[in-house]
Design a protein around this motif. Sequence first.
Motif, short mmCIF file in Angstrom:
data_model
loop_
_atom_site.label_atom_id
_atom_site.label_comp_id
_atom_site.label_asym_id
_atom_site.label_seq_id
_atom_site.Cartn_x
_atom_site.Cartn_y
_atom_site.Cartn_z
N ALA A 89 -49.83 -0.68 113.12
CA ALA A 89 -48.47 -1.14 112.86
C ALA A 89 -48.12 -0.93 111.39
N GLY A 90 -49.08 -1.16 110.50
CA GLY A 90 -48.84 -0.93 109.09
C GLY A 90 -48.55 0.53 108.78
N ARG A 91 -49.29 1.43 109.42
CA ARG A 91 -49.04 2.86 109.21
C ARG A 91 -47.65 3.24 109.71
N LYS A 92 -47.26 2.72 110.87
CA LYS A 92 -45.94 3.04 111.42
C LYS A 92 -44.83 2.50 110.53
N ALA A 93 -45.08 1.39 109.83
CA ALA A 93 -44.08 0.79 108.95
C ALA A 93 -44.05 1.46 107.58
N GLY A 94 -44.93 2.42 107.36
CA GLY A 94 -45.00 3.06 106.05
C GLY A 94 -45.60 2.16 104.99
N ALA A 95 -46.46 1.22 105.41
CA ALA A 95 -47.05 0.26 104.49
C ALA A 95 -48.52 0.57 104.28
N ARG A 96 -49.06 0.09 103.18
CA ARG A 96 -50.49 0.21 102.92
C ARG A 96 -51.09 -1.17 102.79
N MET A 97 -52.33 -1.30 103.21
CA MET A 97 -53.03 -2.58 103.09
C MET A 97 -53.88 -2.55 101.82
N VAL A 157 -41.39 -10.59 97.43
CA VAL A 157 -42.48 -11.16 98.23
C VAL A 157 -41.87 -11.72 99.51
N MET A 158 -42.35 -11.23 100.65
CA MET A 158 -41.74 -11.53 101.93
C MET A 158 -42.47 -12.68 102.63
N ALA A 159 -41.70 -13.49 103.37
CA ALA A 159 -42.32 -14.54 104.17
C ALA A 159 -42.85 -13.98 105.48
N GLY A 160 -42.18 -12.98 106.03
CA GLY A 160 -42.65 -12.32 107.25
C GLY A 160 -43.29 -10.98 106.90
N GLY A 161 -43.32 -10.07 107.89
CA GLY A 161 -43.89 -8.77 107.64
C GLY A 161 -43.03 -7.93 106.71
N VAL A 162 -43.65 -6.95 106.05
CA VAL A 162 -42.91 -6.12 105.10
C VAL A 162 -41.87 -5.23 105.77
N ASP A 163 -41.92 -5.14 107.09
CA ASP A 163 -40.94 -4.36 107.84
C ASP A 163 -39.91 -5.24 108.54
N VAL A 164 -39.95 -6.54 108.29
CA VAL A 164 -39.00 -7.48 108.90
C VAL A 164 -38.16 -8.07 107.77
N ALA A 172 -41.46 -2.78 94.98
CA ALA A 172 -42.37 -2.98 96.11
C ALA A 172 -41.97 -4.19 96.93
N LEU A 173 -42.16 -4.08 98.25
CA LEU A 173 -42.10 -5.22 99.16
C LEU A 173 -43.54 -5.62 99.47
N VAL A 174 -43.85 -6.91 99.40
CA VAL A 174 -45.22 -7.38 99.57
C VAL A 174 -45.25 -8.57 100.51
N SER A 175 -46.29 -8.63 101.36
CA SER A 175 -46.50 -9.79 102.23
C SER A 175 -47.97 -9.88 102.61
N GLU A 176 -48.42 -11.11 102.87
CA GLU A 176 -49.77 -11.28 103.41
C GLU A 176 -49.75 -11.34 104.93
N GLN A 177 -48.56 -11.38 105.52
CA GLN A 177 -48.43 -11.46 106.97
C GLN A 177 -48.54 -10.06 107.60
N PRO A 178 -49.00 -9.97 108.85
CA PRO A 178 -49.09 -8.66 109.51
C PRO A 178 -47.70 -8.03 109.67
N PRO A 179 -47.61 -6.70 109.61
CA PRO A 179 -46.33 -6.04 109.89
C PRO A 179 -45.79 -6.48 111.25
N GLY A 180 -44.49 -6.63 111.32
CA GLY A 180 -43.85 -7.07 112.56
C GLY A 180 -43.73 -8.57 112.70
N THR A 181 -44.29 -9.34 111.75
CA THR A 181 -44.23 -10.80 111.84
C THR A 181 -42.85 -11.32 111.47
N GLU A 182 -42.24 -12.10 112.36
CA GLU A 182 -40.97 -12.75 112.05
C GLU A 182 -41.24 -13.95 111.14
#
Length: 385
Positions: A81-89, A179-186, A204-214
Motif C-alpha cells: 500500500a505504501g508503494r502504491k501511495a508513492g510513499a517510503r517507509m 504531520v498527518m493523523a491518518g495515512g499519508v495518502d488520506v 513532506a507529508l509524514v505519518s506513523e499510521q499505515p497508508p490508507g488509515t482514516e
Amino acid sequence: MDTGFVSFGTPQTPPTARDDDLSFLRLIRSRRVGPATFHRLVAEHGTVTAALEALPQVAAQAGMTDYAICPEGVAAAELNAGRKAGARMIRCDSPLYPAALREIDGAPPVLWLRGNPEFLTLNPVAVIGARNASSLGLRMARGMATGLGELGHTVVAGLARGIDTAAHNAALPTGTVAVMAGGVDVIYPAENVVLAAQIVEQGALVSEQPPGTEPAARHFPMRNRIISGLSRAVVVIEAAHRSGSLITARNALDQGREVMAVPGHPMDARAAGCNQLIRDGAILVRNSQDVADALQPDGLAEQPAHRPEPQIQASPALATRPGRDTGGPVQLEARILSRLTPSPTEENDLIRDLGVTAATASAAILSLELQGRLTRLAGGRLALS
C-alpha cells in the motif's frame, strides 16, 4: 499508546532489508504493542526479529494465552500500500530518520513519508494554532511562516484548518512538513488536497499510521507528539484554553523543546491558551525574528549548504479562494464573527480571508454592525463589539 521508553539504535547485524521491514511492521502492528513496548522489547531481546519471536511467550506470561502476532501478509500488504501511495517507509534505525525525533519517549518505530525526507532535519520549527482562527491570527501565521522559511527553517504543522493551513501555504516556497493523523495518502480535511499535493513537491507529508488509515480521534494526540518531537521549537498562534495546540505545547516541554506563544487580547477566547502559556513561562514572540533570537542561545544551527530548490509556487488555500460558496448570509455573518476579535482587524484583510466579493462581504458587515455585533473603527478597521 503505551508508556515507558527504552532508546533503540541501529542493530549491530541488520537482517536483509525486506525481512527487516516486515519484522518492524509485524512487531509494531501486533496487538497491544505500541511504540514504547516496541522499543522495550527490542532492548530486552537485542533485535527486532528476536523480539518478534519472543512476543507470544511474553504475552503468555502476561496471561494472554490466545495471543497471535501480526501476520506476515498484513505487513506485506502495508508495504504494498505504501508503494502504491508513492510513499517510503523510514525505520527508526535509518539514517533518514530524524535524530531529534528518535530521542523522544515513544518515538515512532516507523514513519511513512511522501516527499523529500531532507526537510525533516532542516532546522524545523512548528507553527500551530486554532482551527477557527481570526483574520489577525491567519495574518500572523502567514508572516511567521514566511519569515521562518527565509531564516532557513522548515515549518512543521498538522495540516489542520486555520493556523496550520495558513502556515503551510506561506512556507511552501522554502519548505514545509505536514504531520498527518491518518495515512499519508488520506488527506484530512479534504479541502487541503491541493495543498497536500504541493507539500509533497516542496516538503513532506509524514505519518506513523499505515497508508490508507482514516484519521480517528485517538490519532491526533499521537500526531501532536511527532510535531513537537521533530521541531526545535513550537510556536503557538491562537489557542483556546483547552485545545490540541496546548497538548502539543505540553509534549514540547516534556521533550525539552522551546515553547513560544503569540499573545492575544484577554477578551478573545482564542488567545486564552497562548496567554496562559506565556504566564506559565513560554517565550513571548511577535514575529519570526523573535523566534530566531530565542533559539540563538541554544546555538542556532547554521543554514544547510544544500536546500532543495522550490518546485512550485505557493497558491492560496482552497478555503480562501474567491468564489467559494459562502452558504448564505447567516453563514457568512458567522464566518465574519469567527475571524474577528476585540482587537482591530483591517477590513480588506478580512474580506481577502473570507474569499468573497467586496460587495458580498460589505453587506454582511453592515448587517452585523446594525445588529451591534461588530464595531467599525477609524481607518477601515473592524472589531467585535
